[in-house]
Each structure stands twice: as structure tokens, then as C-alpha cells.
Design an enzyme around this catalytic site. Structure first.
Site, PDB file in Angstrom:
ATOM      1  N   ASP A 184      84.910 -10.779  19.183  1.00 47.52           N
ATOM      2  CA  ASP A 184      85.495 -11.953  19.823  1.00 47.52           C
ATOM      3  C   ASP A 184      85.649 -13.073  18.822  1.00 47.52           C
ATOM      4  O   ASP A 184      84.842 -13.227  17.917  1.00 47.52           O
ATOM      5  CB  ASP A 184      84.582 -12.443  20.942  1.00 47.52           C
ATOM      6  CG  ASP A 184      84.589 -11.481  22.105  1.00 47.52           C
ATOM      7  OD1 ASP A 184      85.619 -10.829  22.305  1.00 47.52           O
ATOM      8  OD2 ASP A 184      83.569 -11.385  22.785  1.00 47.52           O
ATOM      9  N   ASP A 209      77.396 -15.906  27.604  1.00 49.48           N
ATOM     10  CA  ASP A 209      78.535 -15.146  28.137  1.00 49.48           C
ATOM     11  C   ASP A 209      78.834 -15.470  29.598  1.00 49.48           C
ATOM     12  O   ASP A 209      79.734 -14.889  30.201  1.00 49.48           O
ATOM     13  CB  ASP A 209      78.291 -13.629  27.980  1.00 49.48           C
ATOM     14  CG  ASP A 209      78.552 -13.167  26.556  1.00 49.48           C
ATOM     15  OD1 ASP A 209      79.016 -13.980  25.734  1.00 49.48           O
ATOM     16  OD2 ASP A 209      78.286 -11.987  26.260  1.00 49.48           O
ATOM     17  N   ARG A 229      82.213  -6.249  17.166  1.00 51.17           N
ATOM     18  CA  ARG A 229      81.084  -6.681  16.355  1.00 51.17           C
ATOM     19  C   ARG A 229      79.824  -5.857  16.577  1.00 51.17           C
ATOM     20  O   ARG A 229      78.981  -5.738  15.687  1.00 51.17           O
ATOM     21  CB  ARG A 229      80.803  -8.139  16.667  1.00 51.17           C
ATOM     22  CG  ARG A 229      80.291  -8.954  15.550  1.00 51.17           C
ATOM     23  CD  ARG A 229      80.302 -10.373  16.012  1.00 51.17           C
ATOM     24  NE  ARG A 229      80.269 -10.380  17.470  1.00 51.17           N
ATOM     25  CZ  ARG A 229      79.168 -10.388  18.187  1.00 51.17           C
ATOM     26  NH1 ARG A 229      78.016 -10.448  17.598  1.00 51.17           N
ATOM     27  NH2 ARG A 229      79.234 -10.358  19.501  1.00 51.17           N
ATOM     28  N   LYS A 266      77.529  -3.369  29.503  1.00 50.43           N
ATOM     29  CA  LYS A 266      78.256  -3.170  28.252  1.00 50.43           C
ATOM     30  C   LYS A 266      77.341  -3.411  27.056  1.00 50.43           C
ATOM     31  O   LYS A 266      77.294  -2.623  26.125  1.00 50.43           O
ATOM     32  CB  LYS A 266      79.441  -4.130  28.224  1.00 50.43           C
ATOM     33  CG  LYS A 266      79.951  -4.536  26.863  1.00 50.43           C
ATOM     34  CD  LYS A 266      81.104  -5.484  27.037  1.00 50.43           C
ATOM     35  CE  LYS A 266      81.490  -6.426  25.943  1.00 50.43           C
ATOM     36  NZ  LYS A 266      80.643  -6.827  24.910  1.00 50.43           N
ATOM     37  N   ASN A 267      76.594  -4.530  27.110  1.00 46.94           N
ATOM     38  CA  ASN A 267      75.789  -4.908  25.946  1.00 46.94           C
ATOM     39  C   ASN A 267      74.547  -4.046  25.770  1.00 46.94           C
ATOM     40  O   ASN A 267      73.813  -4.217  24.812  1.00 46.94           O
ATOM     41  CB  ASN A 267      75.401  -6.391  26.014  1.00 46.94           C
ATOM     42  CG  ASN A 267      76.625  -7.279  25.830  1.00 46.94           C
ATOM     43  OD1 ASN A 267      77.597  -6.875  25.196  1.00 46.94           O
ATOM     44  ND2 ASN A 267      76.593  -8.472  26.398  1.00 46.94           N
ATOM     45  N   ILE A 304      74.732 -21.354  21.577  1.00 43.88           N
ATOM     46  CA  ILE A 304      74.760 -20.059  20.879  1.00 43.88           C
ATOM     47  C   ILE A 304      76.049 -19.916  20.068  1.00 43.88           C
ATOM     48  O   ILE A 304      76.000 -19.651  18.871  1.00 43.88           O
ATOM     49  CB  ILE A 304      74.640 -18.873  21.875  1.00 43.88           C
ATOM     50  CG1 ILE A 304      73.513 -19.112  22.891  1.00 43.88           C
ATOM     51  CG2 ILE A 304      74.467 -17.556  21.141  1.00 43.88           C
ATOM     52  CD1 ILE A 304      72.110 -19.121  22.339  1.00 43.88           C
TER      53      ILE A 304
HETATM   54  C1  UD1 Z   1      75.217 -12.493  21.731  1.00 42.78           C
HETATM   55  C2  UD1 Z   1      74.284 -12.910  22.857  1.00 42.78           C
HETATM   56  C3  UD1 Z   1      73.862 -11.657  23.591  1.00 42.78           C
HETATM   57  C4  UD1 Z   1      75.082 -10.831  24.027  1.00 42.78           C
HETATM   58  C5  UD1 Z   1      76.020 -10.588  22.856  1.00 42.78           C
HETATM   59  C6  UD1 Z   1      77.321  -9.937  23.294  1.00 42.78           C
HETATM   60  C7  UD1 Z   1      72.594 -14.693  22.846  1.00 42.78           C
HETATM   61  C8  UD1 Z   1      71.411 -15.291  22.152  1.00 42.78           C
HETATM   62  N1  UD1 Z   1      73.129 -13.568  22.284  1.00 42.78           N
HETATM   63  O1  UD1 Z   1      74.461 -11.621  20.907  1.00 42.78           O
HETATM   64  O2  UD1 Z   1      73.101 -12.013  24.721  1.00 42.78           O
HETATM   65  O3  UD1 Z   1      74.625  -9.602  24.529  1.00 42.78           O
HETATM   66  O4  UD1 Z   1      76.346 -11.833  22.230  1.00 42.78           O
HETATM   67  O5  UD1 Z   1      78.199 -10.839  23.859  1.00 42.78           O
HETATM   68  O6  UD1 Z   1      73.018 -15.171  23.867  1.00 42.78           O
HETATM   69  N2  UD1 Z   1      73.019 -15.819  14.025  1.00 42.78           N
HETATM   70  C9  UD1 Z   1      72.905 -16.163  12.704  1.00 42.78           C
HETATM   71  N3  UD1 Z   1      72.681 -15.155  11.802  1.00 42.78           N
HETATM   72  C10 UD1 Z   1      72.547 -13.857  12.172  1.00 42.78           C
HETATM   73  C11 UD1 Z   1      72.674 -13.528  13.523  1.00 42.78           C
HETATM   74  C12 UD1 Z   1      72.921 -14.529  14.437  1.00 42.78           C
HETATM   75  O7  UD1 Z   1      73.006 -17.311  12.329  1.00 42.78           O
HETATM   76  O8  UD1 Z   1      72.325 -12.996  11.306  1.00 42.78           O
HETATM   77  C13 UD1 Z   1      73.253 -16.878  15.026  1.00 42.78           C
HETATM   78  C14 UD1 Z   1      74.617 -16.734  15.682  1.00 42.78           C
HETATM   79  O9  UD1 Z   1      75.612 -17.401  14.967  1.00 42.78           O
HETATM   80  C15 UD1 Z   1      74.358 -17.356  17.032  1.00 42.78           C
HETATM   81  C16 UD1 Z   1      72.913 -17.000  17.327  1.00 42.78           C
HETATM   82  O10 UD1 Z   1      72.326 -16.716  16.063  1.00 42.78           O
HETATM   83  O11 UD1 Z   1      74.483 -18.749  16.971  1.00 42.78           O
HETATM   84  C17 UD1 Z   1      72.714 -15.844  18.293  1.00 42.78           C
HETATM   85  O12 UD1 Z   1      73.321 -14.725  17.791  1.00 42.78           O
HETATM   86  P1  UD1 Z   1      73.001 -13.245  18.324  1.00 42.78           P
HETATM   87  O13 UD1 Z   1      72.037 -13.264  19.454  1.00 42.78           O
HETATM   88  O14 UD1 Z   1      72.717 -12.403  17.154  1.00 42.78           O
HETATM   89  O15 UD1 Z   1      74.382 -12.854  18.852  1.00 42.78           O
HETATM   90  P2  UD1 Z   1      74.806 -11.488  19.370  1.00 42.78           P
HETATM   91  O16 UD1 Z   1      73.955 -10.365  18.886  1.00 42.78           O
HETATM   92  O17 UD1 Z   1      76.263 -11.474  19.145  1.00 42.78           O
END
Ligand code: UD1
Length: 417
Positions: free
Chosen positions: A117, A306, A93, A23-24, A328
Site C-alpha cells: 500500500d 487499518d 509488502r 488476511k494479515n 502508525i
Molecule cells: C501494520 C499494522 C498491522 C497490520 C499490517 C497490515 C500496526 C502497529 N501494524 O503492520 O497491524 O496487520 O500493517 O496492514 O498497526 N517501522 C519502522 N521500521 C521497521 C518496521 C516498522 O520504522 O523496520 C515503523 C513503521 O513505519 C510504522 C510502525 O513501525 O510506523 C509499525 O509498523 P509495523 O507494525 O511493522 O507495520 P506492519 O508490519 O506493516
């Protein structure tokens, strides 16, 4: 009223289950297709709700998506409409990725701020700062982010504060058509990101270092449409393995990439599971009762956030006390109350979850609050005594292709009502 899952617990799972495309990765490929006009073909795309929603985002932008089984054909126009509306973005998202793609392709982007989510705050400041460093400007008005780069984006050095997957992907998409060289330091290293870089590479992008902490991108003038096969879903694979472990069953998960699950397999082994792997499969036999252990979620190759709810569920019946630290998304604890209603003894303190293992869970009515929470509650139900009703099953449709039939094929007593 939304669907529920009804599970009668107590049957050890057994047999073989094949996992589909990630999915991701597939969601990101759909956005990446916008980078090149023409006909793209993406194979091994899971049939899940999030893919449908992303299809609507693409159609809003002027692309045409057609599905034939697991193959998605996307026709991308020469001039996409640089806009992603709130009613779609708020549902998922991952759609924030259109920001980098549309800015690179059209010099502008109007994107409603994302939902997804409910993990508390999911900021995008790293995405914005990186794109600004590449010459884009942003203005937030009435919940819509207006991005502009009328003279095109320019390559630069970006060093991320945290190896954010979304920010790395957004910058990668922006950089492949930027002028000059972009370096992304402290980049995410996830297999899905490597897969995205490979797809962009087959469109003609020049990317070095995907899968390491430093990615270098040499911008090109234009890209051409391409075909790509999506990498197997390591989270789907990991979820079925935890389900097997929870029921003290023996399950082979096929069509997967065990090397993408190294930390998760290490922890399952430490919990008392017997595991053997081949190049494309994992066979797991679960213990009668798991052993307690400690886990911290971390960026890849660390233990995946996840997989945390599923693993906490397994540890809820372990012998001893476990500690799971969520680094995370500390806001993803809403499912704990539901597990406790089933007899688990878990409490969260800040980002830490203390799990006192109990001998048995008992079925009751619970609410799934997101994709992985829904998976975790189903896993709990598979072992619990009696019947569990998991409400809001639509969350599972967002991430698991064939959740109910696949579990039923492994012998689970599960149905959807
Ligand atoms: C996350 C998961 C990814 C998964 C996706 C879908 C991790 C590191 N990332 O990715 O594996 O494919 O969910 O479920 O496990 N953050 C900030 N500012 C930003 C972006 C992120 O502070 O601009 C912080 C977030 O709050 C979080 C961390 O960085 O604590 C990781 O975020 P990120 O990897 O960007 O999350 P997703 O892309 O949602």
C-alpha cells in the site's frame, strides 16, 4: 481499465454477515509453512488477491499451493530456493517475511525490497537490525537485499524500538530454527501474531509469551509440517460494523472474535452505536447521526490503523468535530480528498485529522487508493445521497473476500462494473 463499484446510497444495512479468516494472519501462515518441509494445510483462508500473490511467491521458492474452497494445501520442498523476485514483492509488502523464513531454513535469502500500500515510507530497519543481531549479514545491491547466515542464526536478546508487527513476525520465524534462545522485547501483541505462534507451535516450535510484550523462543533443530485454522479477520468484522453504523442499520457480524475488537467497539459505542456481543458475534445498531469523538491509532490492543479510514468516514457525518491521530502510518491520508469531494469537511495537519461533521454526503466519482481507503469510500457511498462510482476497485480485492456480494446480502445497492 480496472473495475469500479457503483453504489446507490441511502439504504440502512440489515442482516447477518459472516467474516472469513484474517488476511494479515493467512499471508503470514503461508510464509511460515516454508519453515517445515512436507504438506501443510491452512484452513479459513480468504479468497483475496494478496493470498494469490503470496501463492506465487511460494511457488517461486519451490513450494506448491493448491486451493480447495477456503482450504490451502502447501507442499514445501526440502530445499527451498532462497529468492523472492521484485515483480511479486513489490505488489505486497507482507512478502518481506520470507527474509526471516529463508535465512532460517537455508542460510541465505535474496529478497527485492517491498512495495504494498502506498502509505509513504514503510521501512524495514527493525527487521534487519534484529536479524543482524542473530548473526545474519546484509548487502543491498540493485534494489535486492542479499542476506546470509552460512553458519546458521544464533539466538539473542532483541529489543524493538517500536512494537512492529512485521519485525516481530520476521524475528519469530528466524528464531524458531536458531541455535539457543531468542528474546524479543517490546514485541507486537496482535492476535494475528499469536495465531502465527500457534501454527509454528503445532510444527514443533518452542515459543512462550506470544501476545505479550516479551516473546521467548527456544530454537529447535527442525520442524514438521502441520495444519492450522486461521483466526477470524477482525478488520473485516470491524469494517462491516462501521458500514452498519454509517447507514443507521442493524447488522450482526458472525464468526468473529469480539475480544479482538475491544477498542474499536468502545469507540463505536462512544459514537452512539448500540452494541451487543456473544462469544463469536457482534450486533450493532447505528445512530441516526453519530456523535463526534477523538481517536488515536496505536499498536494492539489500541485502535487499529487499518480501521482509521472507515472510522474517519463515519465521523464525517457526526454531530460535532472529531480529531483522529494516526500514529502508525501518517502517510495514509490520500483518501481524504476523495471524501471531501463527497461533501465531507476534513483536513489533515501532520498526523492529525480534523473532521467537522456534516449532515449529508453526496455521491460522485472517487478513486480508491488502497484497501482500507476503498472500504471507507464504499461506506461513505452507502450513506451518500445519489450514486457514487468508486474506481480502482481492485484494491478491495486485495483484502476483502466477497465485498460486493456480502454488502448486497445486507441490502446495499451495490454492483461492480
Ligand atoms: C501494520 C499494522 C498491522 C497490520 C499490517 C497490515 C500496526 C502497529 N501494524 O503492520 O497491524 O496487520 O500493517 O496492514 O498497526 N517501522 C519502522 N521500521 C521497521 C518496521 C516498522 O520504522 O523496520 C515503523 C513503521 O513505519 C510504522 C510502525 O513501525 O510506523 C509499525 O509498523 P509495523 O507494525 O511493522 O507495520 P506492519 O508490519 O506493516
Amino acid at each position: 481499465m480496472s473495475d469500479s463499484l457503483v453504489v446507490q446510497g441511502g439504504t440502512p444495512l440489515s442482516g447477518t454477515v459472516a467474516v472469513g479468516g484474517a488476511k494479515n494472519a493467512a499471508l503470514k501462515h503461508m510464509v511460515a509453512a516454508l519453515m517445515a518441509p512436507g504438506r501443510h494445510q491452512i484452513e479459513n483462508v480468504p479468497e483475496i488477491l494478496d493470498v494469490e500473490i503470496m501463492g506465487r511467491v511460494l511457488e517461486h521458492v519451490g513450494a506448491l499451493c493448491r486451493r480447495d474452497g477456503k482450504t490451502l494445501t502447501i507442499d514445501v520442498p526440502e530445499h527451498p530456493i532462497p529468492e523472492a523476485p521484485l515483480e511479486l514483492v513489490r505488489q505486497m509488502r507482507a512478502s518481506i517475511l520470507v527474509l526471516g523464513a529463508l535465512l532460517a531454513r537455508t542460510g541465505e535469502a535474496r529478497v527485492a525490497l517491498p512495495g504494498g500500500d502506498d502509505f509513504g515510507s514503510r521501512p524495514i530497519d527493525f527487521h534487519i537490525e534484529g536479524l543482524e543481531a542473530m548473526g545474519a549479514t546484509f548487502d543491498l545491491r540493485h534494489g535486492v537485499l542479499y542476506g546470509a547466515a552460512p553458519d546458521g542464526l544464533v539466538g539473542t536478546d532483541v529489543f524493538l524500538e517500536f512494537p512492529s508487527v512485521g519485525a516481530t513476525e520476521n524475528l519469530l520465524l528466524a528464531a524458531v530454527l536458531a541455535k539457543g534462545v531468542t528474546t524479543i522485547g517490546n514485541a507486537a501483541r496482535e492476535p494475528e501474531l499469536v495465531d502465527l505462534a500457534q501454527y509454528l507451535g503445532s510444527m514443533g516450535a518452542k515459543i512462550d509469551g506470544a501476545g505479550t510484550s516479551t516473546i521467548e523462543i527456544h530454537g529447535v533443530e527442525g520442524l514438521t509440517a502441520a495444519s492450522h485454522r486461521t483466526v477470524p479477520d477482525r478488520l473485516e468484522a470491524g469494517t462491516y460494523l462501521v458500514a452498519a453504523a454509517m447507514t443507521a442499520g442493524t447488522v450482526t457480524v458472525s464468526d468473529c472474535r469480539p475480544e479482538h475488537l475491544r477498542m474499536e467497539l468502545r469507540k463505536l459505542t462512544a459514537a452512539g452505536c448500540e452494541i451487543t456481543t456473544s462469544a463469536t458475534s457482534v450486533t450493532l445498531t447505528g445512530p441516526e447521526r453519530p456523535v463526534a469523538l477523538d481517536i488515536s491509532t496505536l499498536p494492539y490492543p489500541g485502535f487499529h490503523t487499518d480501521m482509521h479510514p472507515q472510522m474517519v468516514t463515519l465521523l464525517s457525518v457526526a454531530e460535532g468535530t472529531s480529531l483522529v491521530t494516526e500514529n502508525i502510518y501518517a502517510g495514509r491520508f490520500r483518501y481524504l480528498g476523495e471524501l471531501n469531494r463527497m461533501g465531507a469537511e476534513i483536513h489533515a495537519d501532520g498526523q492529525h485529522v480534523v473532521i467537522r461533521g456534516v449532515t449529508q454526503l453526496s455521491g460522485c466519482e472517487v478513486d480508491a487508493c488502497d484497501i482500507r481507503a476503498g472500504a471507507a469510500l464504499t461506506i461513505a457511498a452507502l450513506r451518500a445521497e445519489g450514486e457514487t462510482v468508486i474506481r480502482d476497485a481492485h484494491h478491495l480485492d486485495r483484502g476483502y473476500d466477497g465485498w460486493v456480494p456480502k454488502l448486497a446480502s445486507l441490502g446495499a445497492d451495490i454492483r461492480r462494473v
